[in-house]
Scaffold this active site. Structure first.
Site, PDB file in Angstrom:
ATOM      1  N   GLU A 193       7.017  -5.036 -10.795  1.00  0.00           N
ATOM      2  CA  GLU A 193       6.234  -4.813  -9.136  1.00  0.00           C
ATOM      3  C   GLU A 193       6.650  -6.110  -8.321  1.00  0.00           C
ATOM      4  O   GLU A 193       5.852  -7.101  -8.928  1.00  0.00           O
ATOM      5  CB  GLU A 193       5.255  -4.186  -9.702  1.00  0.00           C
ATOM      6  CG  GLU A 193       4.585  -3.611  -8.001  1.00  0.00           C
ATOM      7  CD  GLU A 193       2.977  -3.289  -7.950  1.00  0.00           C
ATOM      8  OE1 GLU A 193       2.580  -3.068  -8.910  1.00  0.00           O
ATOM      9  OE2 GLU A 193       2.707  -3.333  -6.858  1.00  0.00           O
ATOM     10  N   GLY A 194       6.863  -5.931  -7.211  1.00  0.00           N
ATOM     11  CA  GLY A 194       6.919  -6.830  -6.418  1.00  0.00           C
ATOM     12  C   GLY A 194       5.303  -6.893  -5.689  1.00  0.00           C
ATOM     13  O   GLY A 194       4.276  -6.617  -6.191  1.00  0.00           O
ATOM     14  N   ALA A 195       5.200  -7.633  -4.696  1.00  0.00           N
ATOM     15  CA  ALA A 195       3.925  -7.570  -3.883  1.00  0.00           C
ATOM     16  C   ALA A 195       4.380  -7.424  -2.232  1.00  0.00           C
ATOM     17  O   ALA A 195       5.422  -7.982  -1.589  1.00  0.00           O
ATOM     18  CB  ALA A 195       3.386  -8.815  -3.760  1.00  0.00           C
ATOM     19  N   LYS A 232       4.058  -8.112 -13.078  1.00  0.00           N
ATOM     20  CA  LYS A 232       3.480  -8.313 -11.773  1.00  0.00           C
ATOM     21  C   LYS A 232       3.800  -9.829 -11.435  1.00  0.00           C
ATOM     22  O   LYS A 232       2.824 -10.385 -11.747  1.00  0.00           O
ATOM     23  CB  LYS A 232       2.283  -7.792 -11.360  1.00  0.00           C
ATOM     24  CG  LYS A 232       1.890  -7.982 -10.060  1.00  0.00           C
ATOM     25  CD  LYS A 232       2.079  -6.916  -9.040  1.00  0.00           C
ATOM     26  CE  LYS A 232       1.239  -7.251  -7.872  1.00  0.00           C
ATOM     27  NZ  LYS A 232       1.435  -6.107  -6.848  1.00  0.00           N
ATOM     28  N   ASN A 244       7.155   8.579  -0.860  1.00  0.00           N
ATOM     29  CA  ASN A 244       5.887   8.856  -1.338  1.00  0.00           C
ATOM     30  C   ASN A 244       4.840   9.132  -0.443  1.00  0.00           C
ATOM     31  O   ASN A 244       4.408   8.437   0.262  1.00  0.00           O
ATOM     32  CB  ASN A 244       5.398   7.493  -2.203  1.00  0.00           C
ATOM     33  CG  ASN A 244       4.090   7.891  -2.893  1.00  0.00           C
ATOM     34  OD1 ASN A 244       3.932   8.920  -3.587  1.00  0.00           O
ATOM     35  ND2 ASN A 244       3.322   6.744  -2.879  1.00  0.00           N
ATOM     36  N   GLU A 245       4.003  10.239  -0.545  1.00  0.00           N
ATOM     37  CA  GLU A 245       2.833  10.459   0.357  1.00  0.00           C
ATOM     38  C   GLU A 245       1.718  10.019  -0.112  1.00  0.00           C
ATOM     39  O   GLU A 245       0.720  10.180  -1.170  1.00  0.00           O
ATOM     40  CB  GLU A 245       2.817  12.023   0.305  1.00  0.00           C
ATOM     41  CG  GLU A 245       1.594  12.701   1.139  1.00  0.00           C
ATOM     42  CD  GLU A 245       1.855  12.364   2.579  1.00  0.00           C
ATOM     43  OE1 GLU A 245       1.557  11.477   2.789  1.00  0.00           O
ATOM     44  OE2 GLU A 245       2.520  13.291   3.348  1.00  0.00           O
ATOM     45  N   GLY A 258       0.821  -1.158   0.019  1.00  0.00           N
ATOM     46  CA  GLY A 258       0.071  -0.119  -0.018  1.00  0.00           C
ATOM     47  C   GLY A 258       0.783   1.217   0.053  1.00  0.00           C
ATOM     48  O   GLY A 258       0.084   2.535   0.071  1.00  0.00           O
ATOM     49  N   VAL A 259       2.193   1.199  -0.203  1.00  0.00           N
ATOM     50  CA  VAL A 259       3.076   2.379  -0.060  1.00  0.00           C
ATOM     51  C   VAL A 259       3.209   3.094  -1.350  1.00  0.00           C
ATOM     52  O   VAL A 259       3.775   4.394  -1.458  1.00  0.00           O
ATOM     53  CB  VAL A 259       4.490   2.086   0.276  1.00  0.00           C
ATOM     54  CG1 VAL A 259       4.410   1.474   1.731  1.00  0.00           C
ATOM     55  CG2 VAL A 259       5.185   0.954  -0.548  1.00  0.00           C
ATOM     56  N   PHE A 271       1.479   2.725  -7.874  1.00  0.00           N
ATOM     57  CA  PHE A 271       1.178   4.071  -8.324  1.00  0.00           C
ATOM     58  C   PHE A 271       2.526   4.753  -9.207  1.00  0.00           C
ATOM     59  O   PHE A 271       2.451   5.100 -10.183  1.00  0.00           O
ATOM     60  CB  PHE A 271       1.039   4.962  -7.028  1.00  0.00           C
ATOM     61  CG  PHE A 271       0.691   6.229  -7.242  1.00  0.00           C
ATOM     62  CD1 PHE A 271       1.571   7.397  -7.285  1.00  0.00           C
ATOM     63  CD2 PHE A 271      -0.690   6.713  -7.774  1.00  0.00           C
ATOM     64  CE1 PHE A 271       1.510   8.602  -7.449  1.00  0.00           C
ATOM     65  CE2 PHE A 271      -0.771   8.254  -7.926  1.00  0.00           C
ATOM     66  CZ  PHE A 271       0.382   9.102  -8.011  1.00  0.00           C
TER      67      PHE A 271
HETATM   68  N1  LIG Z   1       1.370  10.070  -4.431  1.00  0.00           N
HETATM   69  C1  LIG Z   1       0.094   9.783  -4.563  1.00  0.00           C
HETATM   70  N2  LIG Z   1      -0.800  10.303  -4.721  1.00  0.00           N
HETATM   71  C2  LIG Z   1      -2.107   9.844  -4.620  1.00  0.00           C
HETATM   72  N3  LIG Z   1      -2.536   8.691  -4.479  1.00  0.00           N
HETATM   73  C3  LIG Z   1      -1.434   7.867  -4.226  1.00  0.00           C
HETATM   74  C4  LIG Z   1      -0.133   8.041  -4.329  1.00  0.00           C
HETATM   75  N4  LIG Z   1       0.551   6.945  -3.872  1.00  0.00           N
HETATM   76  C5  LIG Z   1      -0.432   6.002  -3.877  1.00  0.00           C
HETATM   77  N5  LIG Z   1      -1.458   6.502  -3.871  1.00  0.00           N
HETATM   78  C6  LIG Z   1      -2.575   5.706  -3.685  1.00  0.00           C
HETATM   79  O1  LIG Z   1      -2.547   4.987  -2.646  1.00  0.00           O
HETATM   80  C7  LIG Z   1      -3.366   3.601  -2.930  1.00  0.00           C
HETATM   81  C8  LIG Z   1      -2.000   2.613  -2.708  1.00  0.00           C
HETATM   82  O2  LIG Z   1      -0.995   2.469  -3.653  1.00  0.00           O
HETATM   83  P1  LIG Z   1      -0.551   1.270  -4.337  1.00  0.00           P
HETATM   84  O3  LIG Z   1      -1.694   0.482  -4.993  1.00  0.00           O
HETATM   85  O4  LIG Z   1       0.258   1.865  -5.664  1.00  0.00           O
HETATM   86  O5  LIG Z   1       0.433   0.523  -3.402  1.00  0.00           O
HETATM   87  P2  LIG Z   1       1.126  -0.659  -3.795  1.00  0.00           P
HETATM   88  O6  LIG Z   1       2.581  -0.587  -2.896  1.00  0.00           O
HETATM   89  O7  LIG Z   1       1.204  -1.070  -5.194  1.00  0.00           O
HETATM   90  O8  LIG Z   1       0.266  -1.868  -2.993  1.00  0.00           O
HETATM   91  P3  LIG Z   1       0.301  -3.536  -3.006  1.00  0.00           P
HETATM   92  O9  LIG Z   1       1.374  -3.822  -2.006  1.00  0.00           O
HETATM   93  O10 LIG Z   1      -0.914  -3.906  -2.778  1.00  0.00           O
HETATM   94  O11 LIG Z   1       0.743  -3.687  -4.477  1.00  0.00           O
HETATM   95  C9  LIG Z   1      -3.661   3.503  -4.359  1.00  0.00           C
HETATM   96  O12 LIG Z   1      -5.048   3.816  -4.202  1.00  0.00           O
HETATM   97  C10 LIG Z   1      -2.874   4.749  -5.025  1.00  0.00           C
HETATM   98  O13 LIG Z   1      -3.470   5.238  -6.057  1.00  0.00           O
HETATM   99  C1  LIG Z   2      -2.659  -8.032  -0.501  1.00  0.00           C
HETATM  100  C2  LIG Z   2      -1.805  -7.098  -0.729  1.00  0.00           C
HETATM  101  N1  LIG Z   2      -2.589  -5.840  -1.549  1.00  0.00           N
HETATM  102  C3  LIG Z   2      -0.606  -7.635  -1.281  1.00  0.00           C
HETATM  103  N2  LIG Z   2      -1.124  -7.698  -2.787  1.00  0.00           N
HETATM  104  C4  LIG Z   2       0.057  -8.606  -0.692  1.00  0.00           C
HETATM  105  C5  LIG Z   2       0.897  -8.067   0.483  1.00  0.00           C
HETATM  106  C6  LIG Z   2       1.650  -9.098   1.269  1.00  0.00           C
HETATM  107  C7  LIG Z   2       2.353  -8.680   2.674  1.00  0.00           C
HETATM  108  C8  LIG Z   2       2.954  -9.816   3.404  1.00  0.00           C
HETATM  109  C9  LIG Z   2       3.148  -9.323   4.673  1.00  0.00           C
HETATM  110  O1  LIG Z   2       4.378  -8.610   4.690  1.00  0.00           O
HETATM  111  O2  LIG Z   2       2.449  -9.591   5.833  1.00  0.00           O
HETATM  112 MG   LIG Z   3       0.686  -2.547  -6.027  1.00  0.00          MG
END
Ligand SMILES: Nc1ncnc2c1ncn2[C@@H]1O[C@H](COP(=O)(O)OP(=O)(O)OP(=O)(O)O)[C@@H](O)[C@H]1O
Ligand SMILES: C[C@H](N)[C@H](N)CCCCCC(=O)O
Ligand SMILES: [Mg+2]
Length: 233
Positions: free
Chosen positions: A117-119, A39, A177-178, A15-16, A20
């Site tokens: 992209e990882g997870a 991915k 990243n905010e 979610g970081v 994005f």
């Molecule tokens: N700088 C930003 N400005 C606006 N929205 C953002 C920004 N960075 C991330 N977001 C939003 O925050 C949410 C989480 O971002 P994102 O899905 O890219 O996380 P992720 O690291 O790919 O998560 P995952 O581990 O599930 O793959 C999304 O809705 C994304 O659009």
């Molecule tokens: C479901 C989530 N959005 C990601 N796709 C997977 C995140 C795995 C995190 C595992 C952990 O660190 O606990």
């Molecule tokens: Mg993602």
């Protein structure tokens, strides 16, 4: 496999902003490069017409203008919101690293650059015997670490950097990243300096939240150019 131009994007957490940022980078590069995206495994997929839909992978495909089939971009689309290794186990699926590498090669052969992209974070289990860090090392890709911009990120970022470097992975930088809100707490302003003083890799950003910072568009372009310089020049 020769030295492929590419970049692996991990995060300090789920979610970081990995998707994005990767989508922004793909969209930036596609104007003058053939951009491949991947991915390798995606969990938390929803069922659409009897198939598990990998939303991250779809976003990456669209951002890159990729014509690769979605099941090449994301060989493992899994239902449960868990680490891919656990989501696969619950789905009765075995994640095969060689299969992922084969799909990666298919993408790389058709691309000037590949963004992967990882997870979650770097040490998330991809399969029963492999962490994402092992895949990054095997693909010989440099690593970008996406981290939250606010309080708590210094520790998470330094731990991830240390973990990557100790495995011989090249870290091109940490991007702050905010991702969540517009309330920039005090650490939003001080973290870049604090982190740069302690980290042995470049610290980029902070990338402001798109919805609330009028200057965001300029900041984005500056960050994307810096990532491109660090990763591909
Ligand atoms: N700088 C930003 N400005 C606006 N929205 C953002 C920004 N960075 C991330 N977001 C939003 O925050 C949410 C989480 O971002 P994102 O899905 O890219 O996380 P992720 O690291 O790919 O998560 P995952 O581990 O599930 O793959 C999304 O809705 C994304 O659009
Ligand atoms: C479901 C989530 N959005 C990601 N796709 C997977 C995140 C795995 C995190 C595992 C952990 O660190 O606990
Ligand atoms: Mg993602």
């Amino acid at each position: 496999m020769g030295q492929q131009k590419g970049l692996f994007v991990t995060g300090t957490d789920t979610g970081v902003g990995k998707t994005f940022v990767t989508c922004l980078l793909a969209s930036h590069l596609k104007d003058y490069m053939k951009v491949g995206v991947m991915k390798p495994a995606e969990s938390d997929c929803e069922e659409v017409e009897g198939q598990w839909l990998p939303k991250d992978a779809l976003r990456l495909k669209v951002a890159a203008g990729s014509h690769m089939p979605l099941d090449t971009i994301c060989p493992y689309a899994l239902p449960r919101p868990l680490a891919p290794a656990e989501a696969a186990r619950e789905a009765g699926i075995t994640i095969d690293l060689e299969h992922i590498k084969e799909k990666y090669r298919n993408i790389a052969e058709a691309s000037d650059v590949v963004l992967v992209e990882g997870a979650g974070g770097l040490l998330v289990p991809l399969s029963h015997s492999c962490l994402y860090a092992d895949l990054v090392r095997d693909l010989k890709l440099p690593l970008l670490i996406v981290a939250r911009a606010g309080l708590g990120t210094v520790n998470h970022s330094l731990l991830t950097v240390e973990s990557a470097l100790s495995r011989g992975i090249r870290v091109i930088g940490v991007l702050l990243n905010e991702n969540e809100s517009c309330e920039h707490d005090a650490s939003y302003w001080s973290n870049p300096r604090v982190l740069q003083d302690l980290a042995s890799v470049p610290v980029l950003g902070p990338l402001p939240h798109m919805e609330c910072d009028p200057g965001a568009k300029n900041a984005v372009q500056e960050v994307l150019r810096e990532i491109e310089r660090l990763a591909f020049s």
